[in-house]
Design an enzyme around this catalytic site. Structure first.
Site, PDB file in Angstrom:
ATOM      1  CG  ASN A   1     120.179  40.082 -35.495  1.00 56.25           C
ATOM      2  OD1 ASN A   1     119.395  39.851 -35.532  1.00 56.25           O
ATOM      3  ND2 ASN A   1     120.656  40.749 -35.627  1.00 56.25           N
TER       4      ASN A   1
ATOM      5  CB  CYS B   1     124.446  41.215 -34.519  1.00 53.88           C
ATOM      6  SG  CYS B   1     124.247  40.735 -35.751  1.00 53.88           S
ATOM      7  CG  HIS B   2     127.018  45.644 -36.899  1.00 51.30           C
ATOM      8  ND1 HIS B   2     125.773  45.969 -37.270  1.00 51.30           N
ATOM      9  CD2 HIS B   2     127.720  46.812 -36.960  1.00 51.30           C
ATOM     10  CE1 HIS B   2     125.916  47.233 -37.472  1.00 51.30           C
ATOM     11  NE2 HIS B   2     126.720  47.750 -37.482  1.00 51.30           N
TER      12      HIS B   2
ATOM     13  CE1 TYR C   1     129.156  39.304 -29.095  1.00 51.02           C
ATOM     14  CE2 TYR C   1     131.201  39.433 -29.057  1.00 51.02           C
ATOM     15  CZ  TYR C   1     130.284  39.119 -29.149  1.00 51.02           C
ATOM     16  OH  TYR C   1     130.785  39.103 -30.799  1.00 51.02           O
TER      17      TYR C   1
ATOM     18  CD  GLU D   1     126.486  50.880 -38.151  1.00 54.14           C
ATOM     19  OE1 GLU D   1     127.784  50.918 -36.610  1.00 54.14           O
ATOM     20  OE2 GLU D   1     125.696  50.553 -38.402  1.00 54.14           O
TER      21      GLU D   1
END
Length: 174
Positions: free
Chosen positions: A131, A139-140, A108, A166
């Protein structure tokens, strides 16, 4: 009055609700068990313009694109068209989220620096949490400063699954 199209799709980690506009832009994605939260968000963002939801399978090919993402074609989400409401600050955070490459994470604090607000990590966290287009506006991919998988509205288990999917496989986090 705006017309938004709604579709639902199964994923390996639960059912998703997709909302698109008449220009085939994603307006919102959320998990079906959070559909009440999604509708509240839509009402907050678009109450002045009013909107109606119309069921439509695969609006603008967006559902197919998301299926491809979950099938392993990860880059398919990079260029999906999105449109969000929200404050100028929120939109700046959401735009920066789309710059985080698949398979990478940031904190963050780093996200706050990237938008030119280095002392605003808490505000960035709030914007990240609100979001409306999860996964596509990733956002993950944002984690706590100590490496904690915190702050994903879809749940930490889904955040963990998405990061593994991912290719982010750092064992001390996952």
């Amino acid at each position: 009055m705006q017309t938004f199209f709604i579709d639902r799709m199964a994923t390996p980690v639960g059912e998703l609700v997709l909302i698109a506009d008449e220009q085939d832009r994603l307006r919102a994605i959320d998990w079906t068990e959070h559909e009440t939260r999604l509708m509240k968000l839509l009402n907050t963002h678009y109450r002045a313009d009013r909107f109606q939801l119309v069921d439509k399978a695969n609006p603008g090919g967006l559902t197919d694109a998301m299926q491809r993402y979950f099938s392993g074609e990860l880059d398919v989400i990079n260029d999906l068209p999105v449109m969000t409401a929200g404050t100028e600050f929120q939109r700046s955070v959401w735009q920066q989220l789309r710059q985080i490459p698949c398979g990478e994470i940031i904190t963050y604090g780093e996200l706050a620096k990237r938008i030119g607000r280095p002392t605003a990590s808490r505000a960035v966290g709030m914007a990240n949490g609100s979001n409306p287009i999860s996964i596509v506006v990733p956002c993950h991919r944002v984690i706590g400063s100590q490496g904690a998988l915190t702050g994903y509205a879809g749940g930490v288990q889904r955040k963990q699954w998405l990061l593994k999917h991912e290719g982010y496989l750092q064992n001390d986090l996952l």
